[in-house]
Design an enzyme around this catalytic site. Sequence first.
Site, short mmCIF file in Angstrom:
data_model
loop_
_atom_site.label_atom_id
_atom_site.label_comp_id
_atom_site.label_asym_id
_atom_site.label_seq_id
_atom_site.Cartn_x
_atom_site.Cartn_y
_atom_site.Cartn_z
N LYS A 1 1.17 -1.24 0.30
CA LYS A 1 0.07 0.04 -0.16
C LYS A 1 0.89 0.97 0.15
O LYS A 1 1.64 1.72 0.88
CB LYS A 1 -0.47 -0.23 0.94
CG LYS A 1 -2.76 0.73 0.69
CD LYS A 1 -3.01 1.70 2.19
CE LYS A 1 -1.95 2.33 2.23
NZ LYS A 1 -1.69 4.53 1.93
N GLY B 1 6.04 4.77 8.87
CA GLY B 1 5.46 6.16 8.77
C GLY B 1 5.62 6.65 10.65
O GLY B 1 6.68 6.78 10.96
N SER B 2 4.80 7.17 10.43
CA SER B 2 4.47 8.18 12.13
C SER B 2 4.18 6.73 13.09
O SER B 2 3.79 5.86 12.91
CB SER B 2 3.20 8.59 12.16
OG SER B 2 2.21 7.90 11.82
N THR B 3 5.10 7.63 14.66
CA THR B 3 4.43 6.89 15.24
C THR B 3 2.94 6.40 15.98
O THR B 3 3.61 5.49 16.49
CB THR B 3 5.60 7.73 16.95
OG1 THR B 3 6.83 7.88 16.30
CG2 THR B 3 5.19 6.73 17.96
N VAL C 1 0.60 6.11 13.82
CA VAL C 1 0.51 5.24 13.03
C VAL C 1 1.02 3.36 13.08
O VAL C 1 0.78 2.90 13.12
CB VAL C 1 0.09 5.51 11.84
CG1 VAL C 1 0.11 3.90 10.52
CG2 VAL C 1 -1.00 6.70 10.63
N GLY C 2 2.13 3.72 13.46
CA GLY C 2 2.33 2.01 14.40
C GLY C 2 1.67 1.60 14.87
O GLY C 2 2.30 0.91 15.08
N GLU D 1 9.11 0.63 11.76
CA GLU D 1 10.28 2.17 11.16
C GLU D 1 9.57 3.67 11.24
O GLU D 1 8.30 3.95 10.45
CB GLU D 1 10.71 2.04 9.67
CG GLU D 1 12.75 2.91 10.27
CD GLU D 1 12.38 4.05 9.77
OE1 GLU D 1 12.31 4.74 10.47
OE2 GLU D 1 13.18 4.35 8.49
N CYS E 1 13.08 10.73 7.36
CA CYS E 1 13.54 9.99 8.75
C CYS E 1 14.68 10.27 9.74
O CYS E 1 14.21 10.09 10.57
CB CYS E 1 12.86 8.41 9.40
SG CYS E 1 13.75 7.36 7.97
N GLU F 1 9.05 15.07 15.25
CA GLU F 1 10.39 15.18 14.29
C GLU F 1 8.80 15.99 13.39
O GLU F 1 7.93 15.53 13.03
CB GLU F 1 9.00 13.39 13.45
CG GLU F 1 9.62 13.62 12.02
CD GLU F 1 9.95 11.77 11.79
OE1 GLU F 1 9.27 10.96 12.13
OE2 GLU F 1 10.92 11.54 11.44
P1 NAI Z 1 1.07 8.46 7.68
O1 NAI Z 1 2.42 7.66 9.29
O2 NAI Z 1 -0.22 8.80 8.58
O3 NAI Z 1 1.89 7.60 6.80
C1 NAI Z 1 2.29 5.88 6.75
C2 NAI Z 1 1.94 5.41 5.48
O4 NAI Z 1 0.73 4.86 6.29
C3 NAI Z 1 1.03 5.81 4.39
O5 NAI Z 1 1.09 4.75 2.92
C4 NAI Z 1 -0.72 5.89 5.33
O6 NAI Z 1 -1.65 5.33 4.10
C5 NAI Z 1 -1.03 4.78 6.25
N1 NAI Z 1 -1.92 4.49 7.29
C6 NAI Z 1 -2.34 5.68 7.93
N2 NAI Z 1 -3.27 5.43 9.01
C7 NAI Z 1 -2.99 4.20 9.05
C8 NAI Z 1 -3.48 2.63 9.29
N3 NAI Z 1 -4.60 3.22 10.27
N4 NAI Z 1 -3.60 1.85 9.36
C9 NAI Z 1 -2.62 1.26 8.33
N5 NAI Z 1 -1.82 1.88 7.38
C10 NAI Z 1 -2.53 3.46 8.00
O7 NAI Z 1 2.34 9.78 8.15
P2 NAI Z 1 1.48 10.71 7.76
O8 NAI Z 1 -0.10 11.52 8.29
O9 NAI Z 1 1.70 10.64 6.09
O10 NAI Z 1 2.72 12.33 8.27
C11 NAI Z 1 2.79 12.56 9.16
C12 NAI Z 1 3.98 12.23 9.62
O11 NAI Z 1 4.75 11.09 10.08
C13 NAI Z 1 5.56 13.14 9.07
O12 NAI Z 1 5.21 14.55 9.44
C14 NAI Z 1 6.35 12.47 9.70
O13 NAI Z 1 6.93 12.89 11.30
C15 NAI Z 1 5.73 10.62 10.22
N6 NAI Z 1 6.33 10.01 8.95
C16 NAI Z 1 7.35 9.49 8.91
C17 NAI Z 1 8.13 8.38 7.58
C18 NAI Z 1 9.12 7.77 7.86
O14 NAI Z 1 9.96 7.59 7.24
N7 NAI Z 1 9.54 6.98 9.44
C19 NAI Z 1 7.30 8.45 7.01
C20 NAI Z 1 6.29 9.29 6.66
C21 NAI Z 1 5.67 10.17 7.53
#
Ligand code: NAI
Length: 501
Positions: free
Chosen positions: A192, A245-247, A249-250, A268, A302, A399
Amino acid sequence: MATHSNGTSANEFKLPEIKFTKLFINGEFVDSISGKTFETIDPRNGEVIARIAAGDKEDVDLAVKAAREAFDHGKWPRMSGFERGKIMHKFADLIEQHLEELAALDSMDGGKLFFFNKVLDIPGSAETLRYYAGAADKIHGETLKMSSAYHAYTLREPIGVVGHIIPWNFPTVMFFMKVSPALAVGCTMIVKPAEQTPLSALYYAHLAKLAGIPDGVINVVTGFGSTAGAAICSHMDVDKISFTGSTEVGRLVMQAAATSNLKAVSLELGGKSPLIIFDDADVDMAVELAHLAIFFNKGEICVAGSRVYVQEGIYDEFVRKSAEKAKRRVVGDPFDPHVEQGPQVDKKQFEKILAYIEHGKKEGATLLTGGKPFGDKGYYIEPTIFTDVKEDMLIAKDEIFGPVMSLMKFKTVDEAIERGNKTRYGLAAGIVTKDLNVANRVSRSIRAGVIWINCYFAFDRDCPYGGYKMSGFGRDMGLHALDKYLQTKSVVTPLYDSPWL
Ligand code: NAI
Ligand code: MG
């Protein structure tokens, strides 16, 4: 102020046609069952690039069914590692043949520099595929030494159906960082991509099919996190989630795994990495590294070095030179080869970063340079530096994921270690010093998954990385990443006819 490029080539670049906008399930591009779509936006101007199929639970069910069938009965897990490797090399060849088009898709969709996509992200990802293609036939178990008359060995088997949930900051790098080791060991998968950057993932699905990867092995379900992403995480037939992704959502991913089938999870989750610069450093080199560490990929990375600690002896010179360098940074269209920094990925991130900047000012940090949107359209932000930052300020704790450096002064090595560790994250750290003893001591004392000494972002496919503390767990890249997608099975057999006699 950050400077505009006066280059004209951005306007001359012919953007590629968007060929793939549907879900990729069982080897076919299909509409979502609901017929719903969402817009993917060009962050250079906020305009819609294309409408993409919005997958939801029913679409995920179909994708998982296809992946399950391909895993339980298909060729991919059963063919030799060598054969899988050959097909993966072909996949890599196809990526290299479409380099320019793929680079342009990630630039349009995510505001990433076209030049970097062309020389780093896309070819580097083809090489990641080749690295794991080479590992595919070298996955061995052990011969065990049983204490009684048994012969035993371990098999390392693919974990099964994997859900890869990937972010938008490195759409191609993340795709292959996750997909390549999973392919090598014989898993099948649902990917996804992030809703901000779905275009290249769909293109990769097409190339995977051309390369000869059997139907059902790679499925791509585009859509939102709370619908498609959540459905993958709570699915009873998915064996593993690999998430970046974000903490926040993790946490949801772990909860979904816990309340469904207890699937394995690796996370991660980003960081707030310290870059610690000692008095003996070459100041110009340290300024370059600090600039790179926070402004590369517009701070959307990240492992960004977002907390910069500078020892008191060189602090004033460092601050002056860092401000000068940030002011000279060229912000603008990511297709323009003179540009060093493109737009943030979307309006939400743009607004979030600006809100953090306001917070920093209110909390009493000093805005040294930048701090404002750049230009009059799109989601550009000036390279921003704060001084007088304290660890308890929000800008030093969270972050920000944007071009915002926090500068802090320190006196002693002990103080640097203690303050460097004052974070809930632990993804990376940088150390700049000529003193080997200091470098050794600090690198062993900072709790983070990767330490860069006198360098930054020195990534390699052979170099594992991942988090300590709330940066998550599990390692991407390197041979360690294979472990995420493998199970160990012990097989025991008597050495003699009746071992119990
Ligand atoms: P996010 O964590 O919402 O998105 C990352 C992925 O998770 C996307 O594919 C999203 O569709 C998916 N996702 C969202 N909600 C989900 C759920 N309930 N179940 C399963 N998958 C889900 O991150 P977002 O809102 O795009 O960015 C917010 C913050 O997260 C950023 O400002 C940054 O601080 C952090 N982030 C960190 C990343 C990293 O490389 N570790 C990458 C992207 C964001
Ligand atoms: Mg987009």
